[in-house]
Design a protein around this motif. Structure first.
Motif, PDB file in Angstrom:
ATOM      1  N   PRO A  35      -4.504  54.995 -28.385  1.00 29.39           N
ATOM      2  CA  PRO A  35      -4.894  56.305 -28.888  1.00 29.39           C
ATOM      3  C   PRO A  35      -6.103  56.224 -29.804  1.00 29.39           C
ATOM      4  N   GLU A  40      -8.173  61.629 -28.534  1.00 29.41           N
ATOM      5  CA  GLU A  40      -7.616  61.300 -27.220  1.00 29.41           C
ATOM      6  C   GLU A  40      -7.205  59.845 -27.140  1.00 29.41           C
ATOM      7  N   TYR A 136      -4.470  65.393 -26.412  1.00 24.70           N
ATOM      8  CA  TYR A 136      -3.730  64.379 -27.146  1.00 24.70           C
ATOM      9  C   TYR A 136      -3.656  64.711 -28.631  1.00 24.70           C
ATOM     10  N   GLY A 179       2.685  58.809 -22.903  1.00 20.06           N
ATOM     11  CA  GLY A 179       1.270  58.979 -22.625  1.00 20.06           C
ATOM     12  C   GLY A 179       1.022  59.800 -21.373  1.00 20.06           C
TER      13      GLY A 179
END
Length: 346
Positions: A35, A40, A136, A179
């Motif tokens: 990450p 993102e 994200y 994820g």
């Protein structure tokens, strides 16, 4: 972090095995995603398996791809029943719509989501709806009612039901956050969110689209390909490059090039949703991207737009010179374009 290649399992490609875009060390190719601190999950590091099975037939390779749970083929083979939306919390209303935290079922997990519903007389057949797919955010930091408020508000004000799924493992949603790229879970949650909207009597099941930002852009594109009932998608700064490009070219470290052998490059290309754009069958896609995006390169949009056109699909692509990952300098213009896009296509 170096990728781990299990040569014994890789040799099974000719039979029942597969090269996997995965985070499981036991599988042949491990492409670990890390990450980014900003927005993102970022680049994978890949060590190739040069010289191994370079002449694997297309038929065998396609069969190997279909075995991977993140593949379009595997996702199409599953069912997405969704569930009734259960109200967990009623929030302060917006200008002309109600807001609630709701939950739905996805693979037996309770997934929370933020639901908006327009006020007023119900249109014949129900309101059009948008499955809203966020980018994200560190799962432990995620909160259902935070982030993307202005984005979701724009569609809600325009008369769309919107449902922003947390995804599994985010906030108080059940499950484990694995994820958005190496695991199928978030995509399954998006498809079950769409199925849950179809169950709601206030929603027109024939008028559902998707909005996705960054990682949510890839989830939205996958969902469009898997579920032909989803009518349109607007993708903002989407992580929509082919998987082989993500594995080698996304945020490369200076002096540390990442390479793929020919076999794994072929495999990752076939694993990518970009290889199945013809299956959109003319359903419209809209793209938005800033040229100064430090998290997801503008080239990803340009290449996806070219791929869509080459696949005979319509695409509406907007470039925002100098703008960032969140299109902060052109937010209102981009939202207005997305609203008009859904008004036209839903």
């Amino acid at each position: 972090m170096r990728a781990l290649v299990n040569l014994t399992l890789l040799a099974l490609l000719a039979g029942a095995g597969y090269v996997a875009l995965t985070q499981q060390d036991a599988l042949p190719l491990r492409v670990p995603w890390k990450p980014a601190q900003s927005a993102e999950p970022t680049r994978p590091d890949v060590t190739g398996s040069e010289g191994l099975l370079q002449n694997l037939s297309d038929t065998a390779l396609k069969a190997a791809v279909a075995r991977n749970p993140v593949s379009i083929q595997a996702l199409k083979a599953r069912e997405y029943p969704g569930s009734a939306l259960t109200v967990r919390q009623t929030l302060a209303s917006g200008a002309n719509y109600t807001r609630q935290v709701v939950s739905y079922q996805s693979e037996g997990l309770r997934i929370n989501a933020l639901l908006t519903v327009p006020r007023g007389a119900l249109p014949r057949g129900g309101w059009p709806a948008i499955v809203f797919n966020h980018g994200y955010i560190p799962p432990a930091e995620y909160r259902t009612t935070e982030r993307y408020v202005a984005y979701q508000d724009a569609f809600a004000r325009a008369g769309f039901v919107t449902l922003k799924s947390d995804y599994r493992g985010h906030g108080r949603s059940e499950g484990e956050a694995q994820g958005g790229y190496n695991d199928s879970g978030y995509t399954v949650d998006v498809l079950n969110a769409a199925a849950s909207l179809k169950r709601d009597a206030r929603v027109n099941p024939a008028r559902i689209g998707l909005w996705g930002h960054s990682m949510g852009g890839q989830l939205s594109l996958k969902a469009m390909i898997v579920d032909p009932s989803l009518k349109a998608a607007s993708l903002w700064a989407g992580v929509n490059a082919s998987y082989d490009v993500l594995a080698t070219d996304w945020n490369p470290r200076p002096g540390q090039p990442r390479t793929l052998d020919a076999l794994n490059r072929r495999y990752l290309r076939l694993l990518s949703p970009n290889a199945y754009l013809r299956e959109l069958n003319g359903r419209p896609i809209q793209l938005h991207h800033g040229t100064n995006d430090q998290d997801v390169p503008y080239a990803f949009q340009k290449n996806l737009a070219d791929d869509l056109r080459n696949a005979g699909q319509g695409v509406e692509a907007y470039r925002y010179d100098g703008d960032n990952h969140n299109l902060s300098g052109n937010l209102r213009a981009a939202l207005n374009r997305s609203v008009k896009f859904f008004q036209k296509n839903l």
